[in-house]
Design an enzyme around this catalytic site. Structure first.
Site, mmCIF file in Angstrom:
data_model
loop_
_atom_site.group_PDB
_atom_site.id
_atom_site.type_symbol
_atom_site.label_atom_id
_atom_site.label_comp_id
_atom_site.label_asym_id
_atom_site.label_seq_id
_atom_site.Cartn_x
_atom_site.Cartn_y
_atom_site.Cartn_z
ATOM 1 N N TYR A 167 -3.003 6.711 40.033
ATOM 2 C CA TYR A 167 -2.129 6.488 38.883
ATOM 3 C C TYR A 167 -2.355 5.107 38.256
ATOM 4 C CZ TYR A 167 0.603 10.630 40.151
ATOM 5 O OH TYR A 167 1.001 11.910 40.429
ATOM 6 N N LYS B 273 -6.353 13.282 52.553
ATOM 7 C CA LYS B 273 -7.425 14.273 52.389
ATOM 8 C C LYS B 273 -8.706 13.630 52.908
ATOM 9 C CE LYS B 273 -8.825 18.236 50.567
ATOM 10 N NZ LYS B 273 -8.536 19.513 51.206
ATOM 11 N N ASP C 128 -3.457 19.615 51.566
ATOM 12 C CA ASP C 128 -3.335 21.042 51.231
ATOM 13 C C ASP C 128 -2.582 21.782 52.322
ATOM 14 O OD1 ASP C 128 -5.550 20.282 52.711
ATOM 15 O OD2 ASP C 128 -6.819 21.921 52.038
ATOM 16 N N ASP D 53 3.925 12.289 45.128
ATOM 17 C CA ASP D 53 4.593 12.766 43.917
ATOM 18 C C ASP D 53 4.800 14.280 44.017
ATOM 19 O OD1 ASP D 53 5.558 12.980 41.365
ATOM 20 O OD2 ASP D 53 3.709 12.419 40.343
ATOM 21 N N ASP E 174 8.459 16.481 45.402
ATOM 22 C CA ASP E 174 9.125 17.467 44.536
ATOM 23 C C ASP E 174 9.185 18.829 45.233
ATOM 24 O OD1 ASP E 174 9.702 15.767 42.502
ATOM 25 O OD2 ASP E 174 8.508 16.769 40.978
#
Ligand code: NAD
Length: 359
Positions: A141, A192, A224, A248, A252
């Site tokens: 980001y 990852k 994942d 992020d 959620d």
């Protein structure tokens, strides 16, 4: 020592839910010996209207001086046409950056009384209590270089850079290990590492930090798989630590496991555990001003403030118990209402929590 709390109600239902949470703080001050001073300031669209900027100097100054910040929510359709740098949401990014808040703590708790609100089977989620610690100031980001460039053949190509320096990983890992210590001493680090070098370094640093936390059981999971496990068997997790972009998305996902956005608090901490505390929901323009918003996420954010910044864990427990009590009493705002329970508004719900606080 008296600690100062900056109260930034913001816009829409932010104003209503913050008023309820302030009543809880005032009761703790009056009857439970909490030494605090409260000062309010505008932020977001309200601040833009009054001062021409979503994060006025005076508000930022107050937030910096304070020991902790309680924020409602910002935003609203009337501000959508403003230039990007004057939009209410810009105030949140400004506060995070100026206060150097790098660790975002988001619990996903499903009170047994609300198990039917989840889209998952009640037995999978009843009693769910996990904490996601998300790094907030690094990663793809913020990484440079970034942009859209034109290739030799004239085609455009977008690019971003995933970046993490060791100190950024280490400091958020320490926040997560410390949080795990206060809970059931289990930490899962999510990345990852099978594909990304940045994730490989992340894992290496987390393993190194773990040597200082021999009492905490550390595990690793690819992002994942973590996304799958969160909907397959979410109760296997206690504390999860992860980077900005993975956090992020996963936070959620975890929030939605509980099915009740009006119930979930959050904290963003700096290196000295100073924090900004806010519900995860937005300003809810569709219900703003109607007195029906659920104030419990903001009230539970106050509990997090007591636990992580004000060192008053006993009072944090009392707030969480009071919330459980009002749910046991069958009180529900519209977002968590089910037939057979009693529908109440923001003020009534807030007052019920204040009344349920016991010495
Ligand atoms: P939202 O969270 O405001 O609302 C989503 C839905 O959940 C709405 O139907 C709303 O009525 C409901 N809801 C949210 N909080 C509730 C509560 N406490 N009680 C009962 N129902 C509740 O998200 P949105 O509609 O996508 O965004 C509205 C505005 O809020 C936008 O301007 C957005 O940018 C802003 N926003 C701000 C923050 C923040 O301040 N941290 C976070 C998210 C969105």
């Amino acid at each position: 020592m008296t600690q100062k709390i900056a109260v930034l109600p913001g816009d829409g239902i932010g104003l209503e839910v913050t008023a309820a949470a302030v009543k809880v703080l005032e009761r703790l001050r009056a009857d439970f010996g909490l030494k605090i001073e409260l000062e309010s300031a505008p932020v977001g669209g309200t601040a833009y209207t009054a001062h021409g900027h979503p994060l006025p100097e005076s508000t930022l100054k107050l937030a910096k001086q304070a020991d902790a910040v309680l924020l409602g929510a910002v935003g609203g359709p009337q501000y959508d046409e403003l230039p990007r740098e004057l939009r209410p949401e810009k105030a949140l990014l400004g506060l995070r950056a100026e206060l150097k808040l790098f660790a975002n703590l988001r619990p996903a708790i499903l009170y047994p009384q609300l198990a039917s609100a989840s889209s998952l089977k009640p037995e999978l989620v009843a009693g769910l209590d996990i904490l996601i610690v998300r790094e907030l100031t690094g990663d793809i980001y913020f990484g440079e270089p970034r942009g859209v460039r034109t290739l030799a053949n004239g085609e455009r190509q977008g690019f971003n850079t995933m970046l993490y320096a060791e100190h950024e990983i280490e400091r958020v890992a320490r926040v997560a290990f410390d949080a795990a210590r206060k809970r059931s001493k289990k930490l899962c680090s999510v990345e990852k590492a099978n594909v990304l070098e940045t994730s490989g370094l992340w894992r290496e640093v987390v393993v190194r930090v773990a040597k200082d936390y021999a009492d905490v059981e550390l595990s690793h999971m690819y992002v994942d798989n973590a996304a799958m496990q969160l909907v397959r068997a979410p109760k296997q997790f206690d504390v999860i630590v992860t980077g900005n972009i993975f956090g992020d998305i996963l936070s959620d996902e975890a929030a939605m496991l509980t099915g009740s956005i009006g119930m979930l608090p959050s904290a963003s901490l700096d290196a000295a555990n100073k924090g900004m505390y806010e519900p995860i929901h937005g300003s809810a323009p569709d219900i703003a001003g109607k007195g029906v918003a659920n104030p419990l996420a903001t009230i539970l954010s106050v509990a997090m403030m007591l636990r992580y910044t004000l060192n008053a864990a006993v009072l944090a427990d009392k707030i969480e118990k009071a919330v459980a009590t009002v749910l046991d009493q069958g009180l529900r705002t519209g977002d968590i209402y089910t037939p057979g329970t009693k529908k109440v508004g923001t003020v009534e719900m807030g007052n019920a929590v204040v009344a349920a606080l016991v010495k």
